[in-house]
Design an enzyme around this catalytic site. Structure first.
Site, PDB file in Angstrom:
ATOM      1  N   ARG A 110       0.812  -1.242  -0.082  1.00 38.75           N
ATOM      2  CA  ARG A 110       0.340   0.446  -0.044  1.00 38.75           C
ATOM      3  C   ARG A 110       0.674   1.183   0.071  1.00 38.75           C
ATOM      4  O   ARG A 110       1.244   1.809   1.314  1.00 38.75           O
ATOM      5  CB  ARG A 110      -0.819  -0.085   1.182  1.00 38.75           C
ATOM      6  CG  ARG A 110      -2.352  -1.216   1.068  1.00 38.75           C
ATOM      7  CD  ARG A 110      -3.106  -1.218   2.006  1.00 38.75           C
ATOM      8  NE  ARG A 110      -4.143  -2.241   1.418  1.00 38.75           N
ATOM      9  CZ  ARG A 110      -5.794  -1.996   1.854  1.00 38.75           C
ATOM     10  NH1 ARG A 110      -5.569  -2.410   3.475  1.00 38.75           N
ATOM     11  NH2 ARG A 110      -6.681  -2.367   1.658  1.00 38.75           N
ATOM     12  N   GLN A 132      -1.706   2.368  -5.621  1.00 39.50           N
ATOM     13  CA  GLN A 132      -3.053   2.676  -5.140  1.00 39.50           C
ATOM     14  C   GLN A 132      -3.936   2.185  -6.086  1.00 39.50           C
ATOM     15  O   GLN A 132      -4.821   1.543  -5.565  1.00 39.50           O
ATOM     16  CB  GLN A 132      -3.391   3.910  -5.344  1.00 39.50           C
ATOM     17  CG  GLN A 132      -2.484   4.287  -3.964  1.00 39.50           C
ATOM     18  CD  GLN A 132      -3.133   5.838  -3.664  1.00 39.50           C
ATOM     19  OE1 GLN A 132      -2.992   6.929  -4.435  1.00 39.50           O
ATOM     20  NE2 GLN A 132      -2.986   6.367  -2.292  1.00 39.50           N
ATOM     21  N   SER A 187      -8.307  -3.156  -1.384  1.00 36.68           N
ATOM     22  CA  SER A 187      -9.113  -1.404  -1.140  1.00 36.68           C
ATOM     23  C   SER A 187     -10.299  -1.239  -2.449  1.00 36.68           C
ATOM     24  O   SER A 187     -11.478  -1.452  -1.778  1.00 36.68           O
ATOM     25  CB  SER A 187      -8.464  -0.500  -1.671  1.00 36.68           C
ATOM     26  OG  SER A 187      -7.154  -0.654  -0.773  1.00 36.68           O
ATOM     27  N   TYR A 235       0.450   2.673  12.153  1.00 37.91           N
ATOM     28  CA  TYR A 235      -0.331   1.017  12.318  1.00 37.91           C
ATOM     29  C   TYR A 235      -1.303   1.458  14.026  1.00 37.91           C
ATOM     30  O   TYR A 235      -1.267   1.988  14.831  1.00 37.91           O
ATOM     31  CB  TYR A 235       0.784  -0.187  12.967  1.00 37.91           C
ATOM     32  CG  TYR A 235       1.702  -0.215  11.260  1.00 37.91           C
ATOM     33  CD1 TYR A 235       1.481  -0.829  10.602  1.00 37.91           C
ATOM     34  CD2 TYR A 235       2.885   1.138  10.928  1.00 37.91           C
ATOM     35  CE1 TYR A 235       2.146  -1.243   9.517  1.00 37.91           C
ATOM     36  CE2 TYR A 235       3.641   0.462  10.248  1.00 37.91           C
ATOM     37  CZ  TYR A 235       3.250  -0.622   9.499  1.00 37.91           C
ATOM     38  OH  TYR A 235       3.957  -0.812   7.951  1.00 37.91           O
TER      39      TYR A 235
END
Length: 426
Positions: free
Chosen positions: A122, A127, A133, A230
């Site tokens: 990612r 993208q 996604s 994260y």
């Protein structure tokens, strides 16, 4: 004659998606490929053979894969399919390798260079290639549609001469790509929406979509995210407080949608049987993690279960595939964007740069061997500089784990290495 890209019909009866669209066929032809689409490959995604032919593809049969230099698929090819593949062919698909060691070994034995699209890093450059996604976005949308269908009541508040219809209350557990789209969709349909996640950044995202954020916002919560974005693993005390808050909230909801899922790990139980029992008759729970065991106690893969207190638990498989016409268009663009990086623009031929970060991250097998470091044998060392997928913390830290805890003997804590760092979720 140029190199050939083959798009087969998916053999899995539960997979209606296809790996190419008329638009990507045109783009593949412009790269210099001869494109062959198996007859009927796109029918379940509302793409007829004539549309592919008009875009420049030849309509072929399954056996045509034998001459293909590149095979684009949705799901990992099975043993029967691999027998026809040309050694050295590049196979790009959602490989689902975790827990499927034999299937990964079969890819290596077939001699194909297999790429697992769900390992796409990612990063900004990738993208447009992020299949997780693109498909999760549609899954979040469809989860709300499925929940509204089973709820069999209106979602928005309606003020009429005959009285007022109250707005439905929708609760989203886990604010990732699917969760954010579920929030947006439920809001568009007029529901009152709340959502939960342990990452502080999620609070702002939820608010920006017009929903209310639910979490125990103590000092631990404020520090629940690393500098890299994260999620940190939460303490048992925090998880207990969050579970209590969630349990009280769920009892008041009309529709609950759970989205906590990390590839390669069983889904955490976020909604216990007691929570389900506390819900009102006619309420609905949609479990988007059912294929990995489910977030909801009592959920069954591929079924809509009605509990004793008349709560429906929806466990549809392959939720993006339930809107295959849209999912295939996005997935096809993801594949094309990646394949384009593997092509030499001068010679218009496949030229895989094994030093490229995207290739290192996604290449599963090559030259008759399993090469991804997460799946090579213990006695095999990954190549120097090979991309190593970061370890994920247990999925239960996304939202409080509601699974029953078993008491056990205490173990002495292992000494910590001075260089050890907390692990996290991307």
């Amino acid at each position: 004659m140029g190199q050939t890209v083959f798009i087969p019909r998916e053999l899995d009866a539960n997979e209606p998606r296809v790996a190419a669209s008329p638009d990507t066929v045109k783009r593949l032809a412009a790269l210099g490929f001869d494109v062959v689409v198996e007859a009927g490959a796109g029918l379940k995604s509302r793409i007829i053979d004539a549309d592919y032919a008009s875009a420049g593809a030849a309509i072929g049969k399954a056996s045509d894969v034998a001459k293909a230099d590149v095979v684009l698929k949705v799901r990992r090819p099975g043993d029967a399919e691999l027998k026809s593949y040309k050694p050295g062919a590049a196979v790009i698909a959602i490989m689902d390798p975790y827990g499927n060691d034999a299937a990964v070994a079969a890819l290596a034995k077939a001699g194909v260079t297999a790429f697992s699209m769900e390992f796409m890093p990612r990063i900004t450059r990738a993208q447009s290639m992020d299949v997780l996604s693109s498909q999760a976005n549609l899954a979040g949308y469809q989860a709300v549609i499925d929940g509204a269908s089973e709820y069999d009541r209106a979602l928005p508040m309606m003020m009429t001469a005959a009285g007022t219809v109250p707005a439905a209350k929708v609760f989203i557990m886990g604010v990732g790509v699917a969760g954010l789209q579920a929030i947006a969709t439920a809001r568009r349909l007029g529901a009152v929406v709340t959502a939960t996640d342990v990452r502080p950044a999620a609070k702002e995202q939820v608010a920006s979509l017009g929903a209310k954020f639910l979490a125990v916002e103590d000092e631990e919560f404020k520090a629940a995210e690393t500098a890299g974005g994260y999620a940190k693993e939460m303490s048992k005390e925090y998880q207990a407080k969050q579970a209590a808050l969630t349990s009280e909230h769920i009892a008041k909801q009309d529709i609950v949608i759970t989205t906590a899922l990390i590839p390669g790990r069983p889904a955490p139980k976020l909604v216990s049987a007691a929570m389900v029992a506390s819900m009102k008759p006619g309420s609905v729970i949609v479990d988007l993690a059912v294929e990995r065991g489910g977030n909801v106690e009592g959920a069954e893969a591929g079924k809509v279960v009605t509990t004793a207190n008349n709560v429906k638990i929806v466990g549809h498989l392959n939720v993006p595939g339930r809107i295959a016409a849209s999912a295939s268009l996005l997935y096809a663009r993801n594949l094309f964007a990646f394949l384009e990086t593997l092509v030499d623009k001068t010679t218009k031929t496949l030229a895989i740069n094994r030093d490229d970060d995207l290739v290192k991250a996604t290449m599963l097998t090559d030259g008759g061997k399993v090469v991804h470091p997460a799946f090579v044998k213990a006695d095999q060392q990954p190549a120097k500089g090979q991309y190593v997928e970061p370890a994920a913390i247990p999925a239960k830290t996304m939202v409080a784990d509601a699974s029953p805890k078993k008491a056990g003997p205490k173990k002495a804590a292992a000494p910590k290495s001075p260089s050890s760092k907390p692990k996290g979720i991307a």
